[in-house]
Design a protein around this motif. Structure first.
Motif, short mmCIF file in Angstrom:
data_model
loop_
_atom_site.label_atom_id
_atom_site.label_comp_id
_atom_site.label_asym_id
_atom_site.label_seq_id
_atom_site.Cartn_x
_atom_site.Cartn_y
_atom_site.Cartn_z
N GLU A 135 40.17 36.48 55.31
CA GLU A 135 41.79 36.10 55.66
C GLU A 135 42.72 36.73 54.26
N LEU A 136 42.24 36.59 53.12
CA LEU A 136 42.85 36.82 52.13
C LEU A 136 42.94 38.52 51.77
N PHE A 137 41.86 39.07 52.10
CA PHE A 137 41.64 40.30 51.44
C PHE A 137 41.45 41.39 52.81
N ASP A 138 41.26 40.96 54.03
CA ASP A 138 40.96 41.57 55.14
C ASP A 138 39.56 42.23 55.00
N ARG A 139 39.28 43.41 55.40
CA ARG A 139 38.00 43.91 55.40
C ARG A 139 37.56 44.04 54.00
N TRP A 140 38.40 44.43 52.77
CA TRP A 140 38.14 44.62 51.68
C TRP A 140 37.45 43.56 51.00
N GLY A 141 37.38 42.16 51.68
CA GLY A 141 36.81 41.15 51.09
C GLY A 141 35.24 41.05 51.68
N THR A 142 35.05 41.67 52.74
CA THR A 142 33.64 41.54 53.43
C THR A 142 32.57 41.92 52.28
N LEU A 143 32.40 43.06 51.78
CA LEU A 143 30.97 43.47 50.99
C LEU A 143 31.30 42.49 49.73
N PRO A 144 32.27 42.39 48.94
CA PRO A 144 31.79 41.58 47.82
C PRO A 144 31.47 40.12 48.00
N THR A 145 32.12 39.52 49.00
CA THR A 145 31.49 38.09 49.18
C THR A 145 30.14 37.97 49.72
N TRP A 146 29.87 39.15 50.64
CA TRP A 146 28.56 39.16 51.07
C TRP A 146 27.50 39.34 49.85
N LEU A 147 28.08 40.21 48.95
CA LEU A 147 27.12 40.59 48.09
C LEU A 147 26.88 39.13 46.90
N LEU A 148 28.02 38.44 46.85
CA LEU A 148 28.21 37.37 45.91
C LEU A 148 27.32 36.17 46.59
N LEU A 149 27.33 36.03 47.88
CA LEU A 149 26.59 34.91 48.24
C LEU A 149 25.09 35.34 48.34
N LEU A 150 24.68 36.39 48.36
CA LEU A 150 23.45 36.84 48.29
C LEU A 150 22.85 36.65 47.11
N ALA A 151 23.62 37.15 46.01
CA ALA A 151 23.13 37.15 44.64
C ALA A 151 23.14 35.64 44.14
N MET A 152 23.94 34.74 44.81
CA MET A 152 24.03 33.23 44.34
C MET A 152 22.76 32.57 45.24
N THR A 153 21.87 33.17 46.20
CA THR A 153 20.89 32.75 46.63
C THR A 153 19.80 32.84 45.76
#
Length: 230
Positions: A135-153
């Motif tokens: 919602e904040l960054f449109d498609r630019w926020g998809t990959l960084p957020t995905w990688l962040l959540l996977l890294a935090m797992t």
């Protein structure tokens, strides 16, 4: 609960296997023997101690995929319908994992209601965080957020984790969920309150932030596109 027990359990599996193998070879070369063991044994249904990690990883992946599908296929869905749909998916995944691993598969003795609640909160908070980023960054926020959540797992996330990354991951939904389930399984629910509070805080904050930015969009061009589709 003694802190050394938590730290002993949080040693990464691959590293511990390598250390045990190396010690055995060294001992053999000197004509002696080495005995190794865990202060807290893994459960028979999860000898490598990775099932909890895989449960959290599955929940995170499904939550992110749900947020992506809602963004692509139902962009005009009202905010609270979006939230309710994410809640439903999160509960469904948590219940399915519980039934598959405990009631049906008898892999782990998962306890009610802590484990399903923790997994549902992981799914909901990750889904809302992903939706907020888009919602904040449109498609630019998809990959960084995905990688962040996977890294935090992180399999070894916890208050007494052995690395900075694992301690940092404890304050994110995937790591907090792993800590909550692991504490319930191996330590009779000791210290489970803190991870659940972390998950609840993430769930409430991300949900309210997502609703706010949907009603007060940062990208007004996207709002015009939505209105043009109606």
């Amino acid at each position: 609960m003694h802190p050394s027990l938590r730290k002993e359990l949080t040693v990464p599996v691959i590293v511990s296997v390598l250390l045990v193998g190396t010690a055995a070879l060294m001992a053999f070369s000197f004509g002696s023997a080495v005995k190794s063991g865990d202060d807290v044994d893994h459960l028979s249904g999860d000898p490598q101690g990775l099932t909890v990690y895989l449960m959290a990883l599955t929940t995170v992946v499904i939550a992110c995929l749900t947020a992506i599908q809602l963004r692509e296929q139902a962009e005009d869905l009202p905010v609270w319908w979006n939230v309710l749909f994410t809640v439903g998916i999160s509960i469904g995944v948590a219940v399915t994992l519980y039934i598959g691993l405990d009631a049906a598969g008898n892999v782990l003795p998962l306890s009610l209601p802590t484990v399903p609640v923790a997994l549902a909160l992981v799914g909901f908070s990750c889904g809302m965080l992903f939706a907020l980023a888009v919602e904040l960054f449109d498609r630019w926020g998809t990959l960084p957020t995905w990688l962040l959540l996977l890294a935090m797992t992180q399999p070894a996330a916890g208050e007494n984790a052995s690395t900075v990354m694992e301690r940092f991951a404890y304050w994110f939904p995937p790591g907090a969920g792993i800590a909550a389930v692991r504490d319930t399984l191996y330590f009779d629910g000791a210290s489970v309150d803190t991870p659940l509070k972390i998950l609840l805080a993430w769930s409430v904050i991300t949900m309210l932030a997502f609703a706010w930015f949907r009603y007060h969009p940062v990208d007004h061009r996207r709002t015009k596109r939505r209105r043009a589709k109606r």
